[in-house]
Scaffold this motif. Structure first.
Motif, mmCIF file in Angstrom:
data_model
loop_
_atom_site.group_PDB
_atom_site.id
_atom_site.type_symbol
_atom_site.label_atom_id
_atom_site.label_comp_id
_atom_site.label_asym_id
_atom_site.label_seq_id
_atom_site.Cartn_x
_atom_site.Cartn_y
_atom_site.Cartn_z
ATOM 1 N N LYS A 9 5.758 0.797 -5.726
ATOM 2 C CA LYS A 9 5.361 0.550 -7.111
ATOM 3 C C LYS A 9 5.745 1.820 -7.866
ATOM 4 O O LYS A 9 5.361 2.912 -7.429
ATOM 5 C CB LYS A 9 3.851 0.400 -7.216
ATOM 6 C CG LYS A 9 3.242 -0.706 -6.411
ATOM 7 C CD LYS A 9 1.752 -0.676 -6.732
ATOM 8 C CE LYS A 9 0.912 -1.259 -5.641
ATOM 9 N NZ LYS A 9 -0.501 -0.918 -5.798
ATOM 10 N N GLY A 10 6.456 1.705 -8.961
ATOM 11 C CA GLY A 10 6.875 2.891 -9.709
ATOM 12 C C GLY A 10 5.673 3.678 -10.210
ATOM 13 O O GLY A 10 4.696 3.102 -10.685
ATOM 14 N N ILE A 11 5.746 4.979 -10.108
ATOM 15 C CA ILE A 11 4.618 5.817 -10.516
ATOM 16 C C ILE A 11 4.615 6.060 -12.032
ATOM 17 O O ILE A 11 3.590 6.362 -12.625
ATOM 18 C CB ILE A 11 4.642 7.162 -9.748
ATOM 19 C CG1 ILE A 11 3.277 7.832 -9.831
ATOM 20 C CG2 ILE A 11 5.741 8.080 -10.248
ATOM 21 C CD1 ILE A 11 3.102 9.000 -8.899
ATOM 22 N N THR A 48 3.927 2.613 0.279
ATOM 23 C CA THR A 48 2.704 2.262 -0.452
ATOM 24 C C THR A 48 1.458 2.759 0.278
ATOM 25 O O THR A 48 1.462 2.881 1.508
ATOM 26 C CB THR A 48 2.611 0.734 -0.677
ATOM 27 O OG1 THR A 48 1.426 0.444 -1.426
ATOM 28 C CG2 THR A 48 2.584 -0.049 0.616
ATOM 29 N N HIS A 49 0.397 3.023 -0.525
ATOM 30 C CA HIS A 49 -0.911 3.375 0.040
ATOM 31 C C HIS A 49 -1.914 2.270 -0.257
ATOM 32 O O HIS A 49 -3.117 2.465 -0.128
ATOM 33 C CB HIS A 49 -1.417 4.686 -0.563
ATOM 34 C CG HIS A 49 -0.373 5.759 -0.614
ATOM 35 N ND1 HIS A 49 0.504 5.907 -1.656
ATOM 36 C CD2 HIS A 49 -0.051 6.710 0.285
ATOM 37 C CE1 HIS A 49 1.316 6.926 -1.413
ATOM 38 N NE2 HIS A 49 1.009 7.419 -0.243
ATOM 39 N N LEU A 76 2.681 9.457 1.276
ATOM 40 C CA LEU A 76 2.715 10.857 0.869
ATOM 41 C C LEU A 76 1.686 11.632 1.695
ATOM 42 O O LEU A 76 0.609 11.095 2.007
ATOM 43 C CB LEU A 76 2.385 10.984 -0.619
ATOM 44 C CG LEU A 76 3.223 10.132 -1.579
ATOM 45 C CD1 LEU A 76 2.758 10.352 -3.017
ATOM 46 C CD2 LEU A 76 4.704 10.486 -1.461
HETATM 47 C C1 LIG Z 1 7.715 8.175 0.328
HETATM 48 C C2 LIG Z 1 7.421 7.731 -1.082
HETATM 49 C C3 LIG Z 1 8.357 7.938 -2.077
HETATM 50 C C4 LIG Z 1 8.124 7.492 -3.393
HETATM 51 N N1 LIG Z 1 9.089 7.689 -4.338
HETATM 52 C C5 LIG Z 1 8.872 7.266 -5.598
HETATM 53 C C6 LIG Z 1 9.855 7.454 -6.601
HETATM 54 O O1 LIG Z 1 10.926 8.033 -6.364
HETATM 55 N N2 LIG Z 1 9.583 6.979 -7.852
HETATM 56 C C7 LIG Z 1 8.418 6.344 -8.160
HETATM 57 O O2 LIG Z 1 8.235 5.940 -9.317
HETATM 58 N N3 LIG Z 1 7.468 6.131 -7.213
HETATM 59 C C8 LIG Z 1 7.658 6.585 -5.957
HETATM 60 N N4 LIG Z 1 6.702 6.370 -4.991
HETATM 61 C C9 LIG Z 1 5.455 5.627 -5.348
HETATM 62 C C10 LIG Z 1 4.364 6.532 -5.909
HETATM 63 O O3 LIG Z 1 4.356 7.813 -5.323
HETATM 64 C C11 LIG Z 1 2.956 5.928 -5.690
HETATM 65 O O4 LIG Z 1 2.721 5.807 -4.285
HETATM 66 C C12 LIG Z 1 2.835 4.558 -6.303
HETATM 67 O O5 LIG Z 1 3.282 4.490 -7.626
HETATM 68 C C13 LIG Z 1 1.330 4.152 -6.294
HETATM 69 O O6 LIG Z 1 1.213 2.906 -5.698
HETATM 70 P P1 LIG Z 1 0.623 2.720 -4.224
HETATM 71 O O7 LIG Z 1 0.996 1.356 -3.796
HETATM 72 O O8 LIG Z 1 1.044 3.825 -3.343
HETATM 73 O O9 LIG Z 1 -0.926 2.910 -4.335
HETATM 74 P P2 LIG Z 1 -2.024 2.320 -5.361
HETATM 75 O O10 LIG Z 1 -2.360 0.901 -5.066
HETATM 76 O O11 LIG Z 1 -1.652 2.670 -6.757
HETATM 77 O O12 LIG Z 1 -3.199 3.227 -4.898
HETATM 78 C C14 LIG Z 1 -3.830 3.101 -3.621
HETATM 79 C C15 LIG Z 1 -4.577 4.408 -3.376
HETATM 80 O O13 LIG Z 1 -3.627 5.383 -2.918
HETATM 81 C C16 LIG Z 1 -3.909 6.650 -3.518
HETATM 82 N N5 LIG Z 1 -2.673 7.160 -4.131
HETATM 83 C C17 LIG Z 1 -1.570 6.426 -4.463
HETATM 84 N N6 LIG Z 1 -0.557 7.227 -4.892
HETATM 85 C C18 LIG Z 1 -1.046 8.505 -4.848
HETATM 86 C C19 LIG Z 1 -0.485 9.780 -5.157
HETATM 87 N N7 LIG Z 1 0.777 9.927 -5.601
HETATM 88 N N8 LIG Z 1 -1.264 10.875 -4.983
HETATM 89 C C20 LIG Z 1 -2.546 10.757 -4.538
HETATM 90 N N9 LIG Z 1 -3.130 9.576 -4.228
HETATM 91 C C21 LIG Z 1 -2.396 8.464 -4.377
HETATM 92 C C22 LIG Z 1 -5.081 6.484 -4.412
HETATM 93 O O14 LIG Z 1 -6.249 6.899 -3.754
HETATM 94 C C23 LIG Z 1 -5.190 4.999 -4.644
HETATM 95 O O15 LIG Z 1 -6.491 4.583 -4.813
HETATM 96 C C24 LIG Z 1 6.912 6.833 -3.691
HETATM 97 C C25 LIG Z 1 5.951 6.645 -2.687
HETATM 98 C C26 LIG Z 1 6.189 7.097 -1.397
HETATM 99 C C27 LIG Z 1 5.146 6.867 -0.332
#
Ligand SMILES: Cc1cc2nc3c(=O)[nH]c(=O)nc-3n(C[C@H](O)[C@H](O)[C@H](O)COP(=O)(O)OP(=O)(O)OC[C@H]3O[C@@H](n4cnc5c(N)ncnc54)[C@H](O)[C@@H]3O)c2cc1C
Length: 131
Positions: A9-11, A48-49, A76
């Motif tokens: 999912k884009g951050i 994803t987390h 991460l």
């Molecule tokens: C290896 C990797 C590379 C990535 N590269 C990119 C990229 O190049 N461009 C981009 O737009 N996105 C990137 N992402 C995605 C971004 O970093 C977030 O993970 C994402 O936008 C949030 O969605 P989610 O599904 O991870 O978690 P969500 O459903 O949003 O959250 C689930 C739980 O995870 C935790 N969480 C999620 N992300 C983070 C964070 N960054 N720091 C601390 N806690 C967090 C929180 O506790 C949250 O409650 C990348 C992710 C990973 C794992």
């Protein structure tokens, strides 16, 4: 041979014209993209987390009978370590992403500025006591 994808999912906060805004719509689209990638014989990093997406990915991988060498989970460093350990214990490949090098601080700060909502999560993680 297929293509190597990272699905996440884009951050960054983007306008409605070009991005899904609804949480469930984002999840549904993630799963739709995942199905398409896997059905076409590609390799995918599930970055994803989100437990919901991880559970649904497990189901889809089983349903499509996808072999373990066709995907990996990616997280991460320091985020959802409970889920990371579960994935590892379930016998799946999990990769941990670690920003490093001389520009790690500028990189991390820029990412936070793009999505200040994450600051709360990070502060919480930082102060969470672990044995
Ligand atoms: C290896 C990797 C590379 C990535 N590269 C990119 C990229 O190049 N461009 C981009 O737009 N996105 C990137 N992402 C995605 C971004 O970093 C977030 O993970 C994402 O936008 C949030 O969605 P989610 O599904 O991870 O978690 P969500 O459903 O949003 O959250 C689930 C739980 O995870 C935790 N969480 C999620 N992300 C983070 C964070 N960054 N720091 C601390 N806690 C967090 C929180 O506790 C949250 O409650 C990348 C992710 C990973 C794992």
């Amino acid at each position: 041979m297929g293509t190597n994808y990272r699905l996440c999912k884009g951050i960054y906060i983007e306008p409605e014209a070009i991005a899904y805004k609804d949480k469930q719509a984002i999840r549904d689209n993630f799963m739709k993209a995942l199905e398409e990638i896997l059905k076409n014989g590609n390799y995918v990093g599930l970055a994803t987390h989100d437990k919901y997406l991880i559970d649904d990915s497990y189901k889809l991988i089983k349903e499509l009978n996808i072999s373990k060498d066709k995907f990996e989970f990616q997280m991460l460093l320091g985020v959802r370590e409970d889920l990371r350990n579960k994935i590892n214990n379930d016998g799946f490949k999990i990769i941990i992403y670690v920003p490093f090098g001389k520009d790690w601080y500028a990189y991390s700060f820029r990412r936070l500025q793009e999505n200040p909502e994450l600051t709360g999560h990070i502060v919480k993680e930082f102060f969470t006591f672990r044995k």
